[in-house]
Design a protein around this motif. Structure first.
Motif, PDB file in Angstrom:
ATOM      1  N   ASP A   1       0.832  -1.211   0.000  1.00 42.07           N
ATOM      2  CA  ASP A   1       0.000   0.000   0.000  1.00 42.07           C
ATOM      3  C   ASP A   1       0.865   1.259   0.000  1.00 42.07           C
ATOM      4  OD1 ASP A   1      -2.359  -1.457  -0.013  1.00 42.07           O
ATOM      5  OD2 ASP A   1      -2.482  -1.497   2.176  1.00 42.07           O
ATOM      6  N   LYS A   2       1.983   1.217   0.723  1.00 42.85           N
ATOM      7  CA  LYS A   2       2.886   2.378   0.752  1.00 42.85           C
ATOM      8  C   LYS A   2       3.489   2.622  -0.623  1.00 42.85           C
ATOM      9  CE  LYS A   2       4.023   2.457   5.609  1.00 42.85           C
ATOM     10  NZ  LYS A   2       5.068   2.424   6.625  1.00 42.85           N
ATOM     11  N   ILE A   3       3.817   1.551  -1.341  1.00 39.87           N
ATOM     12  CA  ILE A   3       4.357   1.706  -2.696  1.00 39.87           C
ATOM     13  C   ILE A   3       3.286   2.286  -3.617  1.00 39.87           C
ATOM     14  CG2 ILE A   3       5.196   0.440  -4.719  1.00 39.87           C
ATOM     15  CD1 ILE A   3       6.666  -1.425  -2.706  1.00 39.87           C
ATOM     16  N   ARG A   4       2.046   1.806  -3.501  1.00 39.20           N
ATOM     17  CA  ARG A   4       0.940   2.346  -4.319  1.00 39.20           C
ATOM     18  C   ARG A   4       0.729   3.842  -4.094  1.00 39.20           C
ATOM     19  NH1 ARG A   4      -1.709  -2.727  -3.654  1.00 39.20           N
ATOM     20  NH2 ARG A   4      -2.154  -3.590  -5.700  1.00 39.20           N
ATOM     21  N   ALA A   5       0.998   4.299  -2.863  1.00 41.05           N
ATOM     22  CA  ALA A   5       0.738   5.693  -2.498  1.00 41.05           C
ATOM     23  C   ALA A   5       1.836   6.656  -2.952  1.00 41.05           C
ATOM     24  CB  ALA A   5       0.557   5.800  -0.983  1.00 41.05           C
ATOM     25  N   ILE A   6       2.953   6.134  -3.444  1.00 40.22           N
ATOM     26  CA  ILE A   6       4.061   6.995  -3.863  1.00 40.22           C
ATOM     27  C   ILE A   6       3.671   7.740  -5.142  1.00 40.22           C
ATOM     28  CG2 ILE A   6       6.437   6.989  -4.743  1.00 40.22           C
ATOM     29  CD1 ILE A   6       6.957   4.583  -2.893  1.00 40.22           C
ATOM     30  N   HIS A   7       3.969   9.037  -5.145  1.00 36.13           N
ATOM     31  CA  HIS A   7       3.673   9.875  -6.312  1.00 36.13           C
ATOM     32  C   HIS A   7       4.440   9.358  -7.519  1.00 36.13           C
ATOM     33  CE1 HIS A   7       2.616  13.363  -8.648  1.00 36.13           C
ATOM     34  NE2 HIS A   7       3.902  13.537  -8.945  1.00 36.13           N
ATOM     35  N   GLY A   8       3.746   9.131  -8.619  1.00 36.48           N
ATOM     36  CA  GLY A   8       4.363   8.640  -9.837  1.00 36.48           C
ATOM     37  C   GLY A   8       4.075   7.176 -10.120  1.00 36.48           C
ATOM     38  N   VAL A   9       3.558   6.455  -9.120  1.00 35.74           N
ATOM     39  CA  VAL A   9       3.218   5.043  -9.320  1.00 35.74           C
ATOM     40  C   VAL A   9       1.844   4.954  -9.958  1.00 35.74           C
ATOM     41  CG1 VAL A   9       2.676   2.862  -8.155  1.00 35.74           C
ATOM     42  CG2 VAL A   9       4.648   4.196  -7.426  1.00 35.74           C
ATOM     43  N   GLY A  10       1.761   4.248 -11.090  1.00 37.94           N
ATOM     44  CA  GLY A  10       0.482   4.082 -11.778  1.00 37.94           C
ATOM     45  C   GLY A  10      -0.258   2.841 -11.316  1.00 37.94           C
ATOM     46  N   SER A  11       0.454   1.704 -11.256  1.00 36.92           N
ATOM     47  CA  SER A  11      -0.181   0.463 -10.806  1.00 36.92           C
ATOM     48  C   SER A  11       0.852  -0.456 -10.172  1.00 36.92           C
ATOM     49  CB  SER A  11      -0.849  -0.254 -11.985  1.00 36.92           C
ATOM     50  OG  SER A  11       0.126  -0.713 -12.901  1.00 36.92           O
ATOM     51  N   VAL A  12       0.355  -1.358  -9.313  1.00 36.39           N
ATOM     52  CA  VAL A  12       1.192  -2.348  -8.647  1.00 36.39           C
ATOM     53  C   VAL A  12       0.495  -3.695  -8.764  1.00 36.39           C
ATOM     54  CG1 VAL A  12       2.247  -3.077  -6.468  1.00 36.39           C
ATOM     55  CG2 VAL A  12       2.043  -0.638  -6.998  1.00 36.39           C
ATOM     56  N   GLU A  13       1.209  -4.681  -9.291  1.00 38.38           N
ATOM     57  CA  GLU A  13       0.660  -6.033  -9.403  1.00 38.38           C
ATOM     58  C   GLU A  13       1.597  -7.013  -8.706  1.00 38.38           C
ATOM     59  OE1 GLU A  13      -0.046  -7.179 -13.424  1.00 38.38           O
ATOM     60  OE2 GLU A  13      -1.234  -5.413 -13.863  1.00 38.38           O
ATOM     61  N   SER A  14       1.021  -7.988  -8.037  1.00 35.77           N
ATOM     62  CA  SER A  14       1.828  -9.040  -7.414  1.00 35.77           C
ATOM     63  C   SER A  14       2.367  -9.974  -8.470  1.00 35.77           C
ATOM     64  CB  SER A  14       0.987  -9.835  -6.409  1.00 35.77           C
ATOM     65  OG  SER A  14       0.610  -9.008  -5.331  1.00 35.77           O
ATOM     66  N   GLY A  15       3.604 -10.382  -8.294  1.00 37.45           N
ATOM     67  CA  GLY A  15       4.230 -11.321  -9.221  1.00 37.45           C
ATOM     68  C   GLY A  15       4.555 -12.614  -8.496  1.00 37.45           C
ATOM     69  N   ASP A  16       5.781 -13.059  -8.625  1.00 36.54           N
ATOM     70  CA  ASP A  16       6.214 -14.320  -8.031  1.00 36.54           C
ATOM     71  C   ASP A  16       6.288 -14.219  -6.514  1.00 36.54           C
ATOM     72  OD1 ASP A  16       6.555 -15.388 -10.564  1.00 36.54           O
ATOM     73  OD2 ASP A  16       8.653 -14.741 -10.678  1.00 36.54           O
ATOM     74  N   VAL A  17       5.933 -15.324  -5.852  1.00 34.84           N
ATOM     75  CA  VAL A  17       6.075 -15.468  -4.419  1.00 34.84           C
ATOM     76  C   VAL A  17       6.834 -16.756  -4.171  1.00 34.84           C
ATOM     77  CG1 VAL A  17       4.880 -15.713  -2.207  1.00 34.84           C
ATOM     78  CG2 VAL A  17       3.855 -14.333  -4.010  1.00 34.84           C
ATOM     79  N   THR A  18       7.859 -16.698  -3.309  1.00 35.32           N
ATOM     80  CA  THR A  18       8.642 -17.888  -3.036  1.00 35.32           C
ATOM     81  C   THR A  18       9.101 -17.927  -1.590  1.00 35.32           C
ATOM     82  OG1 THR A  18      10.497 -19.249  -3.808  1.00 35.32           O
ATOM     83  CG2 THR A  18      10.852 -16.878  -3.729  1.00 35.32           C
ATOM     84  N   LEU A  19       9.212 -19.116  -1.052  1.00 29.91           N
ATOM     85  CA  LEU A  19       9.743 -19.306   0.291  1.00 29.91           C
ATOM     86  C   LEU A  19      11.258 -19.360   0.171  1.00 29.91           C
ATOM     87  CD1 LEU A  19       8.985 -19.748   3.246  1.00 29.91           C
ATOM     88  CD2 LEU A  19       8.997 -22.192   2.808  1.00 29.91           C
ATOM     89  N   ILE A  20      11.951 -18.497   0.898  1.00 25.21           N
ATOM     90  CA  ILE A  20      13.401 -18.411   0.797  1.00 25.21           C
ATOM     91  C   ILE A  20      14.085 -19.393   1.742  1.00 25.21           C
ATOM     92  CG2 ILE A  20      15.400 -16.913   1.121  1.00 25.21           C
ATOM     93  CD1 ILE A  20      13.610 -14.605   0.211  1.00 25.21           C
TER      94      ILE A  20
END
Length: 84
Positions: free
Chosen positions: A64-83
């Motif tokens: 949500d903080k990344i979405r709120a940054i000025h200049g960000v148009g969209s945010v989509e989730s990509g890969d998720v992995t257990l490290i």
């Protein structure tokens, strides 16, 4: 208890957005480990943002903080992995 890696695909609002400044602001968000530029064509560039966080705690409001940054148009989730 393990660590999770989540990649977010961040598109700027327009090609005129200052990518250096955008990367700087995204890098300051908690859990962000890496921000890399990926050209997608016709002069457009997306940012792949790697978040690393504890699987029991979660990423919190980092997305949500990344979405709120000025200049960000969209945010989509990509890969998720257990490290670990």
């Amino acid at each position: 208890m393990g660590m999770v890696g989540l990649t977010l695909h961040v598109m700027p609002e327009s090609p005129e957005v200052n990518m250096h400044e955008l990367k700087k602001h995204i890098s300051e968000v908690k859990h962000v480990r890496q921000v890399s530029e990926k050209p997608i064509g016709f002069g457009l560039v997306k940012l792949d943002v790697l978040l690393v966080f504890d699987d029991k705690v979660g990423a919190g409001d980092s997305e949500d903080k990344i979405r709120a940054i000025h200049g960000v148009g969209s945010v989509e989730s990509g890969d998720v992995t257990l490290i670990s």
